[in-house]
Write a protein that holds these residues in place. Structure first.
Motif, PDB file in Angstrom:
ATOM      1  N   PRO A 152      41.335  -4.638 -16.243  1.00 11.62           N
ATOM      2  CA  PRO A 152      40.524  -5.635 -15.539  1.00 11.62           C
ATOM      3  C   PRO A 152      39.181  -5.923 -16.211  1.00 11.62           C
ATOM      4  CG  PRO A 152      40.597  -3.550 -14.329  1.00 11.62           C
ATOM      5  CD  PRO A 152      41.632  -3.470 -15.395  1.00 11.62           C
ATOM      6  N   ALA A 153      38.591  -4.936 -16.867  1.00  9.92           N
ATOM      7  CA  ALA A 153      37.298  -5.161 -17.516  1.00  9.92           C
ATOM      8  C   ALA A 153      37.426  -6.111 -18.700  1.00  9.92           C
ATOM      9  CB  ALA A 153      36.701  -3.830 -17.974  1.00  9.92           C
ATOM     10  N   PHE A 154      38.554  -6.058 -19.401  1.00 11.74           N
ATOM     11  CA  PHE A 154      38.779  -6.958 -20.537  1.00 11.74           C
ATOM     12  C   PHE A 154      39.198  -8.349 -20.067  1.00 11.74           C
ATOM     13  CE2 PHE A 154      39.046  -2.881 -22.657  1.00 11.74           C
ATOM     14  CZ  PHE A 154      38.488  -3.121 -23.904  1.00 11.74           C
ATOM     15  N   ALA A 155      39.879  -8.418 -18.945  1.00  5.51           N
ATOM     16  CA  ALA A 155      40.421  -9.690 -18.470  1.00  5.51           C
ATOM     17  C   ALA A 155      39.336 -10.700 -18.128  1.00  5.51           C
ATOM     18  CB  ALA A 155      41.313  -9.449 -17.255  1.00  5.51           C
ATOM     19  N   VAL A 156      38.117 -10.242 -17.861  1.00  9.06           N
ATOM     20  CA  VAL A 156      37.043 -11.160 -17.460  1.00  9.06           C
ATOM     21  C   VAL A 156      36.121 -11.520 -18.621  1.00  9.06           C
ATOM     22  CG1 VAL A 156      37.079 -10.349 -15.083  1.00  9.06           C
ATOM     23  CG2 VAL A 156      35.566  -9.226 -16.738  1.00  9.06           C
ATOM     24  N   LEU A 157      36.409 -11.011 -19.822  1.00  8.25           N
ATOM     25  CA  LEU A 157      35.560 -11.302 -20.975  1.00  8.25           C
ATOM     26  C   LEU A 157      35.806 -12.722 -21.489  1.00  8.25           C
ATOM     27  CD1 LEU A 157      35.861  -7.949 -22.982  1.00  8.25           C
ATOM     28  CD2 LEU A 157      34.012  -8.675 -21.449  1.00  8.25           C
ATOM     29  N   ASN A 158      34.821 -13.255 -22.175  1.00  4.27           N
ATOM     30  CA  ASN A 158      34.933 -14.570 -22.798  1.00  4.27           C
ATOM     31  C   ASN A 158      34.508 -14.473 -24.257  1.00  4.27           C
ATOM     32  OD1 ASN A 158      35.683 -16.492 -20.594  1.00  4.27           O
ATOM     33  ND2 ASN A 158      33.820 -15.650 -19.673  1.00  4.27           N
ATOM     34  N   ALA A 159      35.117 -15.292 -25.092  1.00  2.60           N
ATOM     35  CA  ALA A 159      34.768 -15.341 -26.512  1.00  2.60           C
ATOM     36  C   ALA A 159      35.279 -16.658 -27.078  1.00  2.60           C
ATOM     37  CB  ALA A 159      35.379 -14.160 -27.267  1.00  2.60           C
ATOM     38  N   THR A 160      34.770 -17.018 -28.239  1.00  2.00           N
ATOM     39  CA  THR A 160      35.216 -18.239 -28.907  1.00  2.00           C
ATOM     40  C   THR A 160      36.677 -18.114 -29.304  1.00  2.00           C
ATOM     41  OG1 THR A 160      32.994 -18.586 -29.793  1.00  2.00           O
ATOM     42  CG2 THR A 160      34.795 -19.784 -30.853  1.00  2.00           C
ATOM     43  N   HIS A 161      37.443 -19.150 -29.017  1.00  2.00           N
ATOM     44  CA  HIS A 161      38.858 -19.134 -29.365  1.00  2.00           C
ATOM     45  C   HIS A 161      39.035 -19.213 -30.877  1.00  2.00           C
ATOM     46  CE1 HIS A 161      39.901 -20.791 -25.111  1.00  2.00           C
ATOM     47  NE2 HIS A 161      39.661 -19.497 -25.111  1.00  2.00           N
ATOM     48  N   ALA A 162      40.073 -18.549 -31.362  1.00  2.00           N
ATOM     49  CA  ALA A 162      40.388 -18.490 -32.785  1.00  2.00           C
ATOM     50  C   ALA A 162      41.844 -18.919 -32.977  1.00  2.00           C
ATOM     51  CB  ALA A 162      40.150 -17.070 -33.307  1.00  2.00           C
ATOM     52  N   PRO A 163      42.310 -19.062 -34.222  1.00  2.00           N
ATOM     53  CA  PRO A 163      43.688 -19.520 -34.447  1.00  2.00           C
ATOM     54  C   PRO A 163      44.741 -18.611 -33.809  1.00  2.00           C
ATOM     55  CG  PRO A 163      42.415 -19.666 -36.470  1.00  2.00           C
ATOM     56  CD  PRO A 163      41.562 -18.935 -35.483  1.00  2.00           C
ATOM     57  N   ASP A 164      45.875 -19.224 -33.468  1.00  2.00           N
ATOM     58  CA  ASP A 164      47.068 -18.506 -32.998  1.00  2.00           C
ATOM     59  C   ASP A 164      46.818 -17.636 -31.775  1.00  2.00           C
ATOM     60  OD1 ASP A 164      48.546 -19.705 -34.966  1.00  2.00           O
ATOM     61  OD2 ASP A 164      48.497 -18.000 -36.334  1.00  2.00           O
ATOM     62  N   GLY A 165      45.928 -18.076 -30.884  1.00  2.00           N
ATOM     63  CA  GLY A 165      45.709 -17.339 -29.649  1.00  2.00           C
ATOM     64  C   GLY A 165      44.808 -16.133 -29.783  1.00  2.00           C
ATOM     65  N   ASP A 166      44.117 -16.011 -30.897  1.00  2.89           N
ATOM     66  CA  ASP A 166      43.155 -14.931 -31.108  1.00  2.89           C
ATOM     67  C   ASP A 166      41.808 -15.357 -30.519  1.00  2.89           C
ATOM     68  OD1 ASP A 166      42.061 -12.560 -32.023  1.00  2.89           O
ATOM     69  OD2 ASP A 166      41.882 -13.221 -34.109  1.00  2.89           O
ATOM     70  N   ALA A 167      40.847 -14.438 -30.493  1.00  2.47           N
ATOM     71  CA  ALA A 167      39.492 -14.750 -30.042  1.00  2.47           C
ATOM     72  C   ALA A 167      38.504 -13.940 -30.870  1.00  2.47           C
ATOM     73  CB  ALA A 167      39.322 -14.425 -28.560  1.00  2.47           C
ATOM     74  N   ASP A 168      37.320 -14.488 -31.062  1.00  2.00           N
ATOM     75  CA  ASP A 168      36.286 -13.793 -31.839  1.00  2.00           C
ATOM     76  C   ASP A 168      35.552 -12.806 -30.939  1.00  2.00           C
ATOM     77  OD1 ASP A 168      36.851 -15.060 -34.250  1.00  2.00           O
ATOM     78  OD2 ASP A 168      35.623 -16.790 -33.730  1.00  2.00           O
ATOM     79  N   LEU A 169      36.278 -11.811 -30.516  1.00  2.00           N
ATOM     80  CA  LEU A 169      35.748 -10.773 -29.630  1.00  2.00           C
ATOM     81  C   LEU A 169      35.600  -9.481 -30.412  1.00  2.00           C
ATOM     82  CD1 LEU A 169      35.085  -9.817 -26.684  1.00  2.00           C
ATOM     83  CD2 LEU A 169      37.513  -9.192 -26.506  1.00  2.00           C
ATOM     84  N   GLU A 170      34.402  -8.908 -30.383  1.00  2.00           N
ATOM     85  CA  GLU A 170      34.161  -7.618 -31.020  1.00  2.00           C
ATOM     86  C   GLU A 170      33.518  -6.687 -30.001  1.00  2.00           C
ATOM     87  OE1 GLU A 170      35.376  -6.708 -33.709  1.00  2.00           O
ATOM     88  OE2 GLU A 170      35.951  -8.640 -34.578  1.00  2.00           O
ATOM     89  N   THR A 171      34.191  -5.596 -29.721  1.00  2.00           N
ATOM     90  CA  THR A 171      33.709  -4.611 -28.762  1.00  2.00           C
ATOM     91  C   THR A 171      34.454  -3.307 -29.025  1.00  2.00           C
ATOM     92  OG1 THR A 171      33.318  -4.204 -26.401  1.00  2.00           O
ATOM     93  CG2 THR A 171      35.416  -5.238 -26.996  1.00  2.00           C
ATOM     94  N   ASP A 172      34.285  -2.337 -28.170  1.00  2.00           N
ATOM     95  CA  ASP A 172      35.034  -1.087 -28.278  1.00  2.00           C
ATOM     96  C   ASP A 172      36.404  -1.299 -27.625  1.00  2.00           C
ATOM     97  OD1 ASP A 172      36.060   1.443 -28.319  1.00  2.00           O
ATOM     98  OD2 ASP A 172      34.570   2.317 -26.962  1.00  2.00           O
ATOM     99  N   PHE A 173      37.453  -1.293 -28.434  1.00  2.00           N
ATOM    100  CA  PHE A 173      38.803  -1.539 -27.922  1.00  2.00           C
ATOM    101  C   PHE A 173      39.564  -0.252 -27.602  1.00  2.00           C
ATOM    102  CE2 PHE A 173      37.909  -5.126 -30.869  1.00  2.00           C
ATOM    103  CZ  PHE A 173      37.931  -6.164 -29.940  1.00  2.00           C
TER     104      PHE A 173
END
Length: 300
Positions: A152-173
């Protein structure tokens, strides 16, 4: 060579009339008007880090955690993408009888949504997920829904969309929980050909069979930098087929091209379709066979 939209549209329509059994190959440029980012610039160079490698995805849990966490944010761009004018124009060309086969390097299924029927998804489809052990399949949206519930904590995050359904998200995964196959516990992977993977033989052979029936190649919105797409242009050239390209930049096949238009895709394709439609109406008015009927006759 850069040309005006009208001039490029006229020349493209003439090329299609002269070669009414087109083998079309499309790339990311066809879907950028749909809001899906692409990987390369007009010079064919990477605009961003290359996508995940097949071997890394399969070997590393941390790579899969990063991939799926970012996809949970970025896949919305693919899921909500609408067909572009380029998709519609290519579907219209097929309906008019000018397309022998359309091979797309995209994984967004927008050609099918636009109405194209003779389509091969060369690199697979992003809306389907497959187990790499038992081959169990599930729809991507179902997997995302389950992982959103698990994270649930990841589901509410937002980031710039990237190709092929990726996102420019950088955090502790490291805390992201990845869904495994519900049948056997194996690794679930999008039904997509990643870098370092190979196009399934039957898919490649079907594309080649279509090329063998065509009388020309039309590359639309692709730099052809990936060998799995470029190889068909190389084969077409060795077969003596003319190859035309409509894109905003250079291609790997520039030295093989008989025609090249560096111009925006949607207006040029739309202009060409309008000219071809007017031409078919004129033929029909005078009681002459349409290009579709002529094409069918030429195949018999």
């Amino acid at each position: 060579m850069e040309k005006s939209v009208a001039q490029a549209g006229v020349e493209l329509a003439r090329f299609i009339e002269q070669h009414p059994r087109l083998w079309v190959i499309t790339g990311a440029g066809v879907s950028t008007d749909s809001g899906i980012p692409d990987y390369r610039d007009a010079n064919g160079q990477w605009k961003r880090p290359p996508p995940v490698q097949h071997g890394d995805f399969m070997a590393s849990l941390s790579v899969r955690q990063r991939y799926w966490a970012r996809a949970l944010v970025g896949f919305k761009a693919l899921r909500e993408a609408q067909i572009s004018g380029a998709h519609q124009a290519l579907a219209a060309l097929e309906a008019m009888g000018f397309v022998e086969l359309l091979v797309t390097q995209n994984v967004d299924r927008l050609h099918q949504r636009a109405g194209s029927k003779r389509v091969i998804d060369l690199h697979g489809r992003a809306d389907l997920v497959k187990c790499m052990t038992c081959h169990y399949q599930m729809m991507r949206h179902a997997m995302h829904s389950e992982m959103a519930r698990m994270n649930p904590a990841f589901a509410v995050l937002n980031a710039t969309h990237a190709p092929d359904g990726d996102a420019d998200l950088e955090t502790d995964f490291s805390t992201f929980r990845v869904l495994d196959c519900p049948r056997c516990g194996g690794i679930l992977k999008p039904d997509v050909v990643y870098y370092g993977d190979v196009v399934p033989a039957e898919r490649r052979q079907a594309a080649q069979a279509g090329l063998n029936k065509a009388d020309a190649v039309l590359a639309v919105g692709t730099s052809l930098m990936v060998f799995s797409g470029y190889r068909f242009c190389r084969d077409a050239h060795s077969m003596g087929l003319p190859i035309a390209s409509l894109s905003l930049g250079v291609t790997r096949a520039d030295t093989l091209l008989s025609h090249q238009w560096r111009a925006p895709l949607t207006p040029v394709l739309t202009h060409a379709v309008k000219r071809l439609t007017l031409g078919q109406r004129a033929l029909d008015t005078h009681g002459l066979p349409s290009s579709q009927n002529r094409q069918g006759a030429s195949r018999s």
